[in-house]
Design a protein around this motif. Structure first.
Motif, short mmCIF file in Angstrom:
data_model
loop_
_atom_site.label_atom_id
_atom_site.label_comp_id
_atom_site.label_asym_id
_atom_site.label_seq_id
_atom_site.Cartn_x
_atom_site.Cartn_y
_atom_site.Cartn_z
N ARG A 322 7.34 17.76 -1.55
CA ARG A 322 6.19 17.28 -0.78
C ARG A 322 6.16 15.76 -0.68
O ARG A 322 5.78 15.20 0.33
N ARG A 323 6.56 15.10 -1.75
CA ARG A 323 6.47 13.65 -1.79
C ARG A 323 7.71 12.96 -1.22
O ARG A 323 7.67 11.77 -0.89
N ALA A 324 8.79 13.68 -1.09
CA ALA A 324 10.04 13.06 -0.67
C ALA A 324 10.13 12.91 0.83
O ALA A 324 9.45 13.61 1.59
N ILE A 325 10.93 11.95 1.26
CA ILE A 325 11.30 11.86 2.67
C ILE A 325 12.41 12.86 2.89
O ILE A 325 13.40 12.85 2.16
N GLN A 326 12.24 13.72 3.85
CA GLN A 326 13.20 14.79 4.03
C GLN A 326 14.60 14.25 4.29
O GLN A 326 14.78 13.40 5.16
N ALA A 327 15.55 14.74 3.54
CA ALA A 327 16.94 14.29 3.69
C ALA A 327 17.64 15.11 4.75
O ALA A 327 17.16 16.15 5.20
#
Length: 537
Positions: A322-327
């Motif tokens: 949820r917190r990550a920038i989608q790779a």
């Protein structure tokens, strides 16, 4: 007589076009395109779903000041040119703080062309009223039309020290250089809050000319036709209102903007202060020149205020996700499943200057400063390849009516103003985008604008709005469409606009027995089919 095909009749044609285009679109290998693609040696699909629509990674790239959110230096394939040595930082303020410029000029070009087919009723409003004499000849709208669109140049990047820049300019529009002009041109100081020990990315500053931070950008829209509500003016009814506000939200403003947060998760806010000009009239600066020697861009001393706040909830179960920038994955970067909600408000004070008289009868200039606001809300829901989003907005202009010493309104020689009924409108849009494949996107959109003043002005034959003589106070427009990427930098688009019933043909020779005005009947629609072909490099 050739009739405009209905949408159902166009589907086989669209299928044929698609069948021809499919072989051209089958190669999925991406090509590097303008500015950032050259700098990072990557495809434009790294940041765009269907250019210029940004994916989550593109939003993070923009938020960070046109650079990778993390580990940017190792991602750049074309190293920047350093302006000074890092050791100069130790000598500051006795030396210039070192910066950098892109190693290759980050320049991109954009070009599009269109083909339009307009409905069979397109010329029914070109009636000739009784009493018309030569040389008054109604204009003519052709059935089909090829049109050259925009030829634009844009450049953007980062000068180091988290200072980003953006400039775009339409060199020509419809083949005419005189129709072009500057879009955005600004510097953005990212994460300026670090100087005040504020949380990271909580405060940035943008200065220059820019499109205000609307929930969905008209300037960078991927649709062929604009969202109607963002182009809505507010012109009151003659004899009732003293409102003639030509301002629209999609007009670039000059000023400063404070912002913070992220577009890809959590909060985002912006507050802007920009020039006001609701009349299009400016002082030429003959006695007090501007810096450039050109007319002032404001028509009043007041600066308009715009604010936007939104919060986005990423809905993945996994906390880290949820917190990550989608790779990036096999199909390229993907978006979160999310829902965002937001509010926005614009406040200004339009100026209406007229010649009047003092209480002693001496000529004088009277100025009515009429406060106006535009307030609205927005949402966006995304689930994998499906995105549903929309905006609702209300517009309100105070109405100061000129009066004379006896209180009569709209006199020949006014002495002051009195508050009248405000001029208002409301409306918005709802749009669904579905990416059937990474290179095909289906679109369905509804636009609606409710303005009783537009309807009355239209019936009076006014051309103050682009919708001549609407039948109802609410103008509805339905716009299905499809877009597909031939390459990552070449796009073909098609949309069919089921336009509002915006025309009413007068019944020849039939007059209203009371007003003696022509009697209007036979409402109809003028639908439009548009195809576009666009490329950037």
């Amino acid at each position: 007589m050739i009739r405009l095909p209905k949408l159902s009749q166009l589907l086989p044609f669209a299928g044929a076009v698609l069948a021809i285009a499919l072989p051209l679109t089958m190669p999925t290998r991406s090509h590097s395109i303008p500015a950032f693609s050259r700098m990072y040696n990557t495809s434009c699909s790294t940041c765009h779903l269907d250019f210029p629509k940004l994916n989550d990674f593109g939003k993070a790239f923009k938020d960070a000041g046109f650079k990778f959110p993390t580990d940017d230096e190792s991602m750049i394939k074309n190293p920047p040119v350093m302006l000074g040595a890092p050791a100069q930082k130790e000598l500051w303020p006795h030396s210039i703080w070192p910066g950098k410029i892109p190693g290759m000029p980050p320049i991109g070009l954009r070009m599009n062309n269109f083909f339009q087919v307009t409905g069979e009723h397109r010329n029914e409003f070109q009636f000739v009223p009784a009493g018309t004499t030569t040389p008054s000849v109604p204009t003519f709208v052709p059935r089909t039309n090829f049109e050259t669109g925009l030829f634009s140049i844009f450049t953007a990047g980062n000068f180091g020290s988290d200072i980003a820049f953006w400039v775009d300019d339409d060199i020509s529009v419809t083949g005419e250089n005189g129709n072009g002009g500057l879009g955005d041109g600004y510097l953005r100081f990212v994460n300026l809050g670090r100087l005040l020990h504020l949380p990271k990315d909580s405060l940035s500053l943008r200065a220059g000319q820019f499109e205000i931070d609307l929930p969905f950008s008209p300037a960078r829209s991927w649709n062929l036709s604009p969202w109607d509500i963002f182009g809505q003016t507010n012109v009151g009814v003659t004899g009732v209102h003293n409102v003639s506000n030509g301002f629209t939200l999609d007009t670039p403003g000059q000023g400063v903007e404070f912002s913070g947060g992220h577009h890809y998760g959590g909060y985002w806010y912006s507050v802007a202060f920009i020039n006001q000009n609701t009349t299009g009239v400016t002082d030429p600066g003959a006695f007090v020149p501007t810096v450039t020697g050109n007319p002032f861009q404001s028509d009043s001393s007041f600066k308009d205020i715009y604010g936007h706040f939104e919060y986005r909830f990423n809905l993945e179960r996994d906390k880290d996700s949820r917190r990550a920038i989608q790779a990036a994955g096999k199909m390229g970067p993907r978006d979160h499943t999310y829902i965002s909600v937001g509010v926005f408000d614009f406040y200004g004070r339009s100026v209406n200057r007229i010649l009047g008289a003092t209480s002693t009868g001496a000529p004088t200039l009277l100025t009515a400063r009429e406060p106006f606001y535009r307030v609205g809300g927005d949402f966006s829901f995304n689930y994998r390849t499906f995105n549903l989003f929309g905006v609702w907005m209300h517009g309100h202009d105070h109405n100061l009516i000129p009066i004379d010493a006896t209180g009569a309104i709209f006199p020949a020689t006014p002495v002051s103003f009195i508050a009248g009924a405000p001029s208002t409108f409301s409306g918005g849009f709802l749009q669904a985008d579905y990416r059937a494949l990474p290179w095909i996107m289906l679109i369905m959109r509804y636009d609606g604008v409710n303005s009783p003043e537009d309807r009355i002005n239209g019936l009076a034959g006014s051309t103050d709005t682009p919708f001549f003589a609407p039948v109802m106070a609410t103008r509805n427009r339905y716009t299905p469409g499809v877009q597909f990427l031939i390459h990552a930098n070449i796009k073909a688009s098609f949309e069919y606009q089921v336009r509002p019933r915006q025309q009413i043909a007068p019944t020849a020779g039939l007059l209203n027995p009371v007003t003696l005005n022509p009697v209007f009947t036979k409402p109809f629609r003028v639908n439009t089919a548009v195809a576009g072909l666009e490329f950037v490099y």
